[in-house]
Write an enzyme that holds these catalytic residues in place. Structure first.
Site, short mmCIF file in Angstrom:
data_model
loop_
_atom_site.label_atom_id
_atom_site.label_comp_id
_atom_site.label_asym_id
_atom_site.label_seq_id
_atom_site.Cartn_x
_atom_site.Cartn_y
_atom_site.Cartn_z
N LEU A 135 -32.37 41.49 46.88
CA LEU A 135 -31.27 42.20 47.09
C LEU A 135 -31.01 43.24 45.86
O LEU A 135 -31.63 43.10 44.85
CB LEU A 135 -29.95 41.26 47.07
CG LEU A 135 -29.96 40.38 48.37
CD1 LEU A 135 -28.74 39.56 48.02
CD2 LEU A 135 -30.10 41.00 49.62
N ASP A 136 -30.41 44.25 46.22
CA ASP A 136 -30.09 45.25 45.12
C ASP A 136 -29.44 44.60 44.08
O ASP A 136 -28.59 43.75 44.38
CB ASP A 136 -29.37 46.52 45.47
CG ASP A 136 -30.14 47.52 46.73
OD1 ASP A 136 -31.51 47.50 46.68
OD2 ASP A 136 -29.73 48.27 47.35
N ARG A 137 -29.12 45.13 43.05
CA ARG A 137 -28.40 44.64 41.73
C ARG A 137 -27.04 44.49 42.26
O ARG A 137 -26.53 43.36 42.07
CB ARG A 137 -28.56 45.65 40.44
CG ARG A 137 -27.57 45.19 39.43
CD ARG A 137 -27.77 46.36 38.04
NE ARG A 137 -26.75 45.79 37.15
CZ ARG A 137 -27.38 45.64 35.94
NH1 ARG A 137 -28.43 46.40 35.79
NH2 ARG A 137 -26.59 45.51 35.03
N THR A 139 -25.70 44.33 45.42
CA THR A 139 -25.54 43.61 46.62
C THR A 139 -25.31 42.25 46.56
O THR A 139 -26.08 41.64 45.73
CB THR A 139 -26.68 44.06 47.59
OG1 THR A 139 -26.65 45.46 47.81
CG2 THR A 139 -26.45 43.55 48.92
#
Length: 311
Positions: A135-137, A139
């Site tokens: 996941l993105d930082r 998210t």
């Protein structure tokens, strides 16, 4: 860590060689090679066995994989883990925002990897960090980690073959259609290593499905709560796709600079469903809405809505 797995051979596998049996159980060639390196890696009825040996009904095949080293260059650091599920093969955590998955430049000891390595260090267990769905930082939500090479190999393969169903919840500007599919290629934006864009000529195939769960009024502005599922896993796929149809995510500083309802993109990995890599049991694991998104719900007229229950 040491993982022992026993299989009692049933009639349907009678006469098959061990190699064929393990391949049917989704063991990769690399995993089988690793198992062959030790005398206890593969045993039939308590005795070392080669992969070409034949199995008979009633045989007990035992697999033993021992990993004695931990991930290099990951500094253990205490992090309050929100553990959603754990067994001998997988660890599923609810990742908070402002938390990268892996260490990188300027993010040396503040990542999920640092916290998980510390978690197992406290149990005196070596651990190699293997993350299946990154996941993105900023998210939040369900993040699947594996605890051994066998489960990592199987789930990584399934991830590539869409054998893991992932559902996200996002808060976006405006009122969306009831449901839709966005099939637009995504590529890197010129002059940046971070930002992505719709690129019809050189972009990679990307497909996102969405459906509307709720309509909100927040600070006099219309907001849609949408559930999303991905057919592909491109960088920033949800963020780019929703912006491309005129419904950018709230708080997304890259693709919706003017919206400041949240301090990060309103995107949460709410659930993941898959068959367990070893037991075959069906698992559906969910993560509750994070505090910042839940508080935004409370500021609307639908504060009592249970989004997870709607999925």
């Amino acid at each position: 860590m040491t993982r022992r797995i026993q299989y009692k051979i049933e009639e349907q596998h009678n006469g098959k060689c061990i190699s064929m049996f393990l391949k049917e159980k989704e063991y990769s060639r690399a995993v089988i090679i690793e198992l062959k390196k030790t005398k206890t890696g593969i045993q039939k009825n308590g005795t070392w066995a080669g992969v070409n040996e034949i199995l008979n009904t009633g045989d007990i095949l035992e697999i033993c994989l021992t990993e004695q080293r931990s991930s290099e260059n990951i500094v253990p650091k205490e992090l309050q883990l929100d553990i959603l599920y754990e067994d001998e093969d997988i660890l599923v955590v609810n990742k908070p925002y402002d938390t990268p998955i892996h260490p990188s430049v300027n993010n040396y000891n503040n990542t999920l990897a640092n916290g998980v390595v510390h978690y197992y260090q406290q149990q005196n267990k070596p651990y190699i960090f293997r993350c299946i769905n990154r996941l993105d930082r900023d998210t939040t939500g369900v993040t699947i980690l594996t605890k051994n090479l066998i489960s990592a190999s199987i789930l990584s393969k399934r991830m590539k073959e869409r054998g893991l169903s992932r559902t996200y919840v996002a808060f976006v500007e405006g009122i969306t259609k009831e449901e839709g599919t966005i099939d637009l290629p995504i590529g890197r934006e010129e002059g940046t290593i971070i930002k992505r864009k719709i690129d019809e000529k050189e972009g990679k195939h990307a497909v996102t499905h969405y459906c509307k769960l709720e309509e909100l009024q927040v600070e006099g502005k219309a907001v849609s709560v949408v559930a999303l599922q991905l057919e592909t896993g491109r960088t920033h796929q949800i963020r780019v796709h929703m912006a491309s149809i005129g419904h950018p995510l709230l708080g997304d500083f890259l693709y919706n600079e003017s919206n400041h309802m949240l301090t990060r993109q309103a995107l949460h990995a709410v659930s993941c469903a898959f068959y367990h890599p070893i037991t075959g049991e069906y698992k559906r694991i969910t993560a509750p809405l994070p505090k910042d998104m839940a508080m935004l719900m409370q500021r609307s007229s639908n504060e009592s809505c249970d989004l997870v229950a709607k999925l």
